[in-house]
Design a protein around this motif. Structure first.
Motif: not given
Length: 229
Positions: A10-13, A52-54, A190-193, A207-213
């Protein structure tokens, strides 16, 4: 910043979709399902949170609650948790549940976000150390190697190897130590606050990113280059 720590999923992959995951495993096993049954099975696996990861599980069965809570602390618990969720969904052959679990660890099941290589390469060229800090139950290093990104990573700190999970600050401390970096000069991405935000307790910037496709987040990592200076 002298170092940047990144989460993995969800961050790099981003992991493949539940439909692709299921279709690939069924194809490798030589199993076919009517399209309507395939669609319902893929949706049921997604609702169960078996990939996992979904998507996370809509509900964790009571009999799996304990192993689910501890899933990232050992390979055995991780497998038991996710195959347990998968087994909530009937499949033509019980062996397919283990095959699904094996598939999610394959490098081909993971796609780097479009700007991941650029960001990691640029940090490397600037002399900024890169580490991966992940709550996970298996070795993700082959995924980085297969996609040509391992060359930019100096340290991998994985929960199952230390039996410590984010947000526990000790996992971030281990990463900082491996990179010989002062936490006050480290950025965690990361994507998980809750999980990734645990780095703040150590003094790291976060720093947070959005877990998107992957296709929906083409440049979500690029702000890291400005933040890391």
């Amino acid at each position: 910043m002298t170092a940047v720590l990144f989460d993995f999923s969800g961050t790099l992959f981003r992991v493949e979709s539940a439909r692709t995951w299921l279709r690939t495993v069924l194809g490798e096993a030589g199993v076919t399902l009517p399209e309507s049954e395939f669609d319902e099975t893929a949706r049921a696996l997604e609702r169960a949170g078996a990939l996992p990861g979904g998507a996370p599980p809509e509900a964790v069965p009571a009999e799996l609650a304990e192993v689910w809570e501890l899933r990232d602390q050992s390979s055995a618990q991780h497998r038991a948790a996710f195959t347990g969720l998968s087994r909530q969904v009937p499949l033509p052959d019980p062996a397919l549940h283990d095959a699904l679990y094996e598939r999610h660890m394959a490098p081909a099941a993971w796609t780097p976000y479009p700007d991941a290589a650029e960001v990691l390469r640029t940090l490397h060229e600037r002399g900024v150390a890169v580490g991966i800090v992940s709550n996970i139950g298996w070795d993700l290093r082959p995924v980085f190697r297969a996609h040509g990104l391992d060359r930019y990573v100096r340290a991998y700190v994985l929960s199952y190897e230390h039996r410590i999970r984010k947000p526990d600050p000790r996992l971030f401390a281990l990463a900082c130590a491996e990179l010989n970096a002062d936490p006050a000069e480290v950025l965690m991405v990361g994507d998980d606050r809750r999980a990734d935000g645990g780095a703040a307790a150590l003094g790291c910037a976060v720093h947070f990113v959005h877990h998107l496709p992957a296709a929906e987040r083409p440049d979500g990592l690029r702000p890291v280059l400005d933040l890391a200076g």
